[in-house]
Design an enzyme around this catalytic site. Structure first.
Site, short mmCIF file in Angstrom:
data_model
loop_
_atom_site.label_atom_id
_atom_site.label_comp_id
_atom_site.label_asym_id
_atom_site.label_seq_id
_atom_site.Cartn_x
_atom_site.Cartn_y
_atom_site.Cartn_z
N GLY A 124 0.85 -1.19 0.00
CA GLY A 124 0.00 0.00 0.00
C GLY A 124 0.88 1.24 0.00
N ARG A 125 0.33 2.34 0.51
CA ARG A 125 1.09 3.59 0.48
C ARG A 125 2.40 3.50 1.26
NH1 ARG A 125 -4.46 6.86 1.19
NH2 ARG A 125 -4.89 4.97 2.35
N ILE A 126 2.34 2.91 2.46
CA ILE A 126 3.58 2.82 3.25
C ILE A 126 4.53 1.81 2.63
CG2 ILE A 126 4.59 2.40 5.53
CD1 ILE A 126 1.90 3.18 6.77
N SER B 211 0.89 -9.49 -2.08
CA SER B 211 -0.38 -8.93 -1.61
C SER B 211 -1.45 -9.72 -2.34
CB SER B 211 -0.49 -7.44 -1.94
OG SER B 211 -0.30 -7.25 -3.32
N ARG B 212 -2.70 -9.62 -1.88
CA ARG B 212 -3.73 -10.44 -2.52
C ARG B 212 -3.89 -10.09 -3.99
NH1 ARG B 212 -8.80 -10.73 1.36
NH2 ARG B 212 -8.05 -8.64 1.80
N ARG C 97 0.81 -5.06 12.28
CA ARG C 97 0.11 -5.39 13.52
C ARG C 97 0.69 -6.69 14.04
NH1 ARG C 97 -1.21 -0.94 13.69
NH2 ARG C 97 -3.29 0.01 13.60
N ASP D 219 8.13 -3.84 15.68
CA ASP D 219 7.58 -2.60 16.25
C ASP D 219 6.20 -2.87 16.85
OD1 ASP D 219 7.54 0.24 16.73
OD2 ASP D 219 6.18 0.47 15.02
N GLU E 99 0.44 -6.34 22.67
CA GLU E 99 1.13 -5.14 23.16
C GLU E 99 0.21 -4.34 24.09
OE1 GLU E 99 1.92 -3.63 19.13
OE2 GLU E 99 0.63 -1.94 19.60
N HIS F 258 6.09 0.12 19.42
CA HIS F 258 5.09 0.62 18.45
C HIS F 258 5.27 2.14 18.23
CE1 HIS F 258 0.79 -0.10 16.75
NE2 HIS F 258 1.44 0.80 16.04
C1 8YV Z 1 -0.33 4.31 15.83
C2 8YV Z 1 -0.52 2.79 13.82
O1 8YV Z 1 0.74 4.01 16.66
O2 8YV Z 1 -1.33 4.21 12.15
C3 8YV Z 1 -1.35 3.10 12.64
O3 8YV Z 1 -2.07 2.18 12.17
O4 8YV Z 1 -0.38 1.68 14.20
C4 8YV Z 1 0.19 3.88 14.52
O5 8YV Z 1 0.47 4.95 13.73
C5 8YV Z 1 -1.51 3.60 16.39
O6 8YV Z 1 -2.64 4.08 15.80
C6 8YV Z 1 -1.52 3.71 17.90
O7 8YV Z 1 -2.47 4.55 18.38
#
Ligand code: 8YV
Length: 327
Positions: free
Chosen positions: A160-162, A181-182, A239, A263, A268, A286
């Site tokens: 995706g974008r990231i 990716s799918r 995640r 991360d 968590e 994170h």
């Molecule tokens: C934040 C994230 O740390 O954007 C996300 O999906 O996981 C992080 O940027 C998260 O939303 C924690 O509040």
């Protein structure tokens, strides 16, 4: 507008950790109510719950159907972060609730951290720092790192974008990139593998940056790690749910793969002791998007989505599942 008076104020629930930047972002047209945790929702008086029309979600607090059902007048959930696996978008769509997230403003920041975490993992930055602090350098050189970015091929899990921002950085570093990716991502020239195991066999590094939720749960499992092999490195900024954590711990312990940079974690902020005891992992709390400048931009976008909606405009960044034209 009320029959004979000033405009009616809009009741908003700020759900999640308190954030002055978000509270202060709303003008006097809004009445703010706060619940910092899921358990606090029970303390909201029914009369207040019945008036809530908007929700600003400031962290990864659960926002499933049972939470949304508490607020019969709810129109918008504006959640902080690009990931929204904590929000039941199916329920929201079925109940005409628009969901917004905070994409784009964090893309480059998270991509920077991905590359930093990858290099820190490969080149042993954390232990090297400790070596200097402990005063060991004067008596012995720090050992050569087993890993290097120089001889690697990265398989992105998610484009995706990231993912694309990470791939750009890797290309600048002259590292070959492929992805799983799918569906193939539009406009991306890197080789696409519809099958993750096939890709894992061909690469030695996985960077995981795919959405969380049921469809990606434990995607990185024992079979994928075995296919990656003994030079394998896994970096996860997506995640914790996307990686089978016990399988990863086993693979790191037994040499099935070389190392990991993490991360995010399955439960968590609790990180298993087995993981914390391993020498071949770099563990971050994170912090992918966690700089002042980027978090401020994300906070502002949470506010702007709500403000636009109640001004009768389309929300700025609705998630595709609940796309709407406006009120
Ligand atoms: C934040 C994230 O740390 O954007 C996300 O999906 O996981 C992080 O940027 C998260 O939303 C924690 O509040």
């Amino acid at each position: 507008m009320t029959a004979n008076g000033p405009p009616e104020k809009i009741d908003l629930l700020i759900y999640g950790p308190r954030k002055p930047t978000i509270d202060n972002g709303f003008d006097e047209g809004f009445v703010l109510h706060h619940c910092e945790q899921h358990a606090d929702l029970d303390r909201l008086a029914p009369a207040v719950a019945g008036k809530i029309r908007g929700m600003a979600v400031t962290g990864l607090v659960p926002c499933g159907s049972a939470v949304q059902a508490r607020f019969p007048e709810l129109e918008i959930i504006s959640t902080f972060g690009v990931g929204y696996d904590h929000v039941d978008t199916g329920y929201a769509r079925d109940h005409d609730i628009v969901v917004t997230n905070t994409p784009d403003v964090l893309t480059e920041e998270v991509a920077d951290v991905a590359l930093g975490l990858l290099i820190a993992t490969l080149r042993d930055f954390v232990r090297a720092d400790r070596h200097v602090r402990e005063g060991s350098w004067a008596t012995r050189n720090f050992p050569l790192s087993a890993g290097s970015l120089r001889d690697r091929t990265v398989g992105m899990v998610g484009m995706g974008r990231i993912g694309q921002a990470i791939a750009r950085r890797l290309a600048a570093s002259r590292v070959p990139v492929v992805y799983h990716s799918r569906r193939a991502a539009a406009g991306v020239s890197h080789r696409h593998y519809p099958n993750l195991i096939e890709m894992a066999k061909e690469v030695d590094t996985l960077i995981v940056i795919t959405p969380g939720g049921a469809s990606t749960e434990k995607l990185i499992n024992a079979d994928v790690l075995a296919a990656l092999g003994p030079r394998g490195v896994v970096v996860n900024l997506a995640r914790g749910s996307v990686v089978d954590e016990p399988a990863l711990i086993h693979a790191l312990r037994s040499g099935v793969i070389l190392a990991a940079g993490l991360d995010v974690f399955a439960h968590e902020p609790h990180v298993p002791e087995e993981l914390r005891a391993l020498p071949n992992v770099v563990l971050l709390p994170h912090i992918g998007s966690a700089s002042v400048v980027t978090r401020n931009a994300m906070d502002q976008l949470v506010v702007d989505n709500v403000t636009a909606w109640f001004a009768g405009k389309p929300p700025l960044t609705p998630v595709p599942e609940t796309l709407v034209e406006g009120r």
